[in-house]
Design an enzyme around this catalytic site. Structure first.
Site, short mmCIF file in Angstrom:
data_model
loop_
_atom_site.label_atom_id
_atom_site.label_comp_id
_atom_site.label_asym_id
_atom_site.label_seq_id
_atom_site.Cartn_x
_atom_site.Cartn_y
_atom_site.Cartn_z
N GLU A 133 1.76 67.87 99.03
CA GLU A 133 2.63 68.64 98.12
C GLU A 133 3.15 69.89 98.81
O GLU A 133 4.31 70.30 98.62
CB GLU A 133 1.86 69.01 96.84
CG GLU A 133 2.74 69.77 95.85
CD GLU A 133 2.00 70.22 94.59
OE1 GLU A 133 1.03 69.53 94.18
OE2 GLU A 133 2.39 71.25 94.02
N THR A 172 0.65 72.87 92.52
CA THR A 172 0.36 72.60 91.10
C THR A 172 -1.13 72.36 90.81
O THR A 172 -1.54 72.40 89.65
CB THR A 172 1.12 71.34 90.64
OG1 THR A 172 0.77 70.26 91.49
CG2 THR A 172 2.61 71.56 90.64
N ASN A 232 -6.83 68.32 92.99
CA ASN A 232 -7.23 68.72 91.63
C ASN A 232 -8.66 68.28 91.33
O ASN A 232 -9.39 68.97 90.62
CB ASN A 232 -6.23 68.20 90.60
CG ASN A 232 -6.44 66.75 90.25
OD1 ASN A 232 -7.21 66.43 89.36
ND2 ASN A 232 -5.78 65.85 90.98
O1 0CG Z 1 -4.59 66.73 93.29
P1 0CG Z 1 -3.67 66.21 94.31
O2 0CG Z 1 -2.41 67.00 94.42
O3 0CG Z 1 -4.31 66.06 95.66
O4 0CG Z 1 -3.15 64.77 93.88
P2 0CG Z 1 -3.78 63.56 93.12
O5 0CG Z 1 -3.03 62.35 93.55
O6 0CG Z 1 -5.25 63.50 93.26
O7 0CG Z 1 -3.50 63.85 91.57
C1 0CG Z 1 -2.36 63.90 90.88
C2 0CG Z 1 -1.11 63.90 91.60
C3 0CG Z 1 -0.09 63.90 92.20
FE1 SF4 Z 2 1.98 66.29 87.84
FE2 SF4 Z 2 -0.43 65.33 87.39
FE3 SF4 Z 2 0.13 66.51 89.71
FE4 SF4 Z 2 -0.09 67.92 87.48
S1 SF4 Z 2 -1.73 66.77 88.49
S2 SF4 Z 2 1.54 68.12 89.02
S3 SF4 Z 2 0.83 66.54 85.94
S4 SF4 Z 2 0.99 64.61 88.95
#
Ligand code: 0CG
Ligand code: SF4
Length: 315
Positions: A133, A172, A232
């Site tokens: 990201e 995010t 996350n």
């Molecule tokens: O939490 P990150 O950004 O590493 O991604 P994950 O694929 O685990 O979760 C949601 C999204 C995009």
């Molecule tokens: Fe989008 Fe889910 Fe990533 Fe949050 S955790 S930015 S809702 S994909």
């Protein structure tokens, strides 16, 4: 002879698991497979979860890290984490059909970055180096217009050329508490710094962290279901650990370290935004083989978030 099992209360965090961005991204790959037939190429893991990826691979998705690995004439899906602008441009130049599964909440940050740079601002970006990201968001703006800050120390050491023309944005999926501390330092050092219009940490990330906090007082251990590369999910284990509840990030039931778990009376379970609920069930079933489990799920408001699919797939 049956041996009686010791009682174990399992506090199941809520909300947990799939967010709207993950639901949408998976759906995009499934619909692309229906529309084009296999193989459909996916640039990077669609979401950071091996089980999601393996299931889609079984349906005919092919996961690659770069566009160069996509053969001419086949469609490609960009992962939920977002891509640098150069990626769709390169796909267009090659005449590839592409579907963008970037979460709309990541795209929102991309648009803000573009706007800040258009207005002559330098951007301080709070995030984790090397995360896709972060690479995608840096790739929205010209080289040199965005500086990465990962820690409070980075924020204290940061030098900016023009504090009146500096703004900040964030990844995010960060720790809500760590990010607030970093922002506080930035605001103290650069009082004129421009904040994002609305919070960049997404609703799913902050709700899942709050849900963990709300059960830690009742738990002796915390199991977080999620992948090691899921930002996350890792943050959820951190939240519990910091509140004094030893936590482990596990991908599935087979990863449970029973010696570490010990013989607690109550534990917590949660799942990152990319971890399927079926794995939560698998872990609870494994616990139930060894303990007399009582499951408790906290009352919570449904998140009720749904994102629209790309137009190409609904037409
Ligand atoms: O939490 P990150 O950004 O590493 O991604 P994950 O694929 O685990 O979760 C949601 C999204 C995009
Ligand atoms: Fe989008 Fe889910 Fe990533 Fe949050 S955790 S930015 S809702 S994909």
């Amino acid at each position: 002879m049956s041996v009686s099992k010791s009682p174990l209360t399992v506090h199941v965090a809520a909300p947990r698991g799939f967010c709207a961005g993950v639901d949408r991204a998976i759906k995009i790959v499934e619909l692309a497979l229906e529309r084009y037939g296999p193989p459909v190429y996916v640039r990077h893991e669609i979401v950071h979860n091996r089980f999601v990826v393996d299931r889609l691979r079984g349906l005919g998705a092919v996961f690659v890290e770069t566009l160069d690995s996509v053969p001419d004439g086949r469609p490609v899906v960009f992962s939920a984490h977002g891509v640098p602008k150069a990626v769709p441009s390169a796909a267009e130049a090659r005449g590839l059909d592409y579907l963008d599964a970037t979460c709309p909440l990541v795209s929102k940050v991309h648009r803000q970055a573009q706007r800040m740079v258009d207005n002559g601002f330098h951007i301080v970006f709070i995030g984790h180096a090397g995360h896709p990201e972060v690479i995608g968001t840096f790739g929205q703006v010209p080289h040199g217009t965005m500086t990465l800050v990962e820690t409070e120390e980075d924020a204290r050491a940061l030098a900016v050329a023009n504090p009146e023309k500096t703004g900040f944005l964030t990844q995010t999926t960060l720790s809500v508490d760590d990010t607030a501390a970093i922002i506080e330092i930035l605001k103290q050092r650069f009082p004129a710094i421009q904040a994002p219009k609305s919070e960049d940490i997404c609703y799913a990330t902050s709700n899942r962290q709050a849900a963990v906090k709300s059960i830690t007082a009742k738990c002796e251990r915390m199991l977080v279901i999620g992948a090691p590369n899921s930002s996350n999910s890792r943050r959820l284990a951190e939240v519990a650990d910091r509140l004094g509840v030893p936590a482990r990030l596990i991908e599935r039931a087979g990863d449970i370290d029973w010696a570490w778990l010990g013989s607690p009376q109550a534990i917590g379970i949660t799942a990152g935004a990319s971890a399927p609920e079926v794995l939560v069930r698998e872990v609870i079933d494994a616990l139930a083989e060894r303990f007399d489990v009582t499951e408790i799920e906290a009352e919570h408001e449904p998140e009720g978030m749904v994102f629209k699919l790309p137009r190409q797939l609904v037409a």
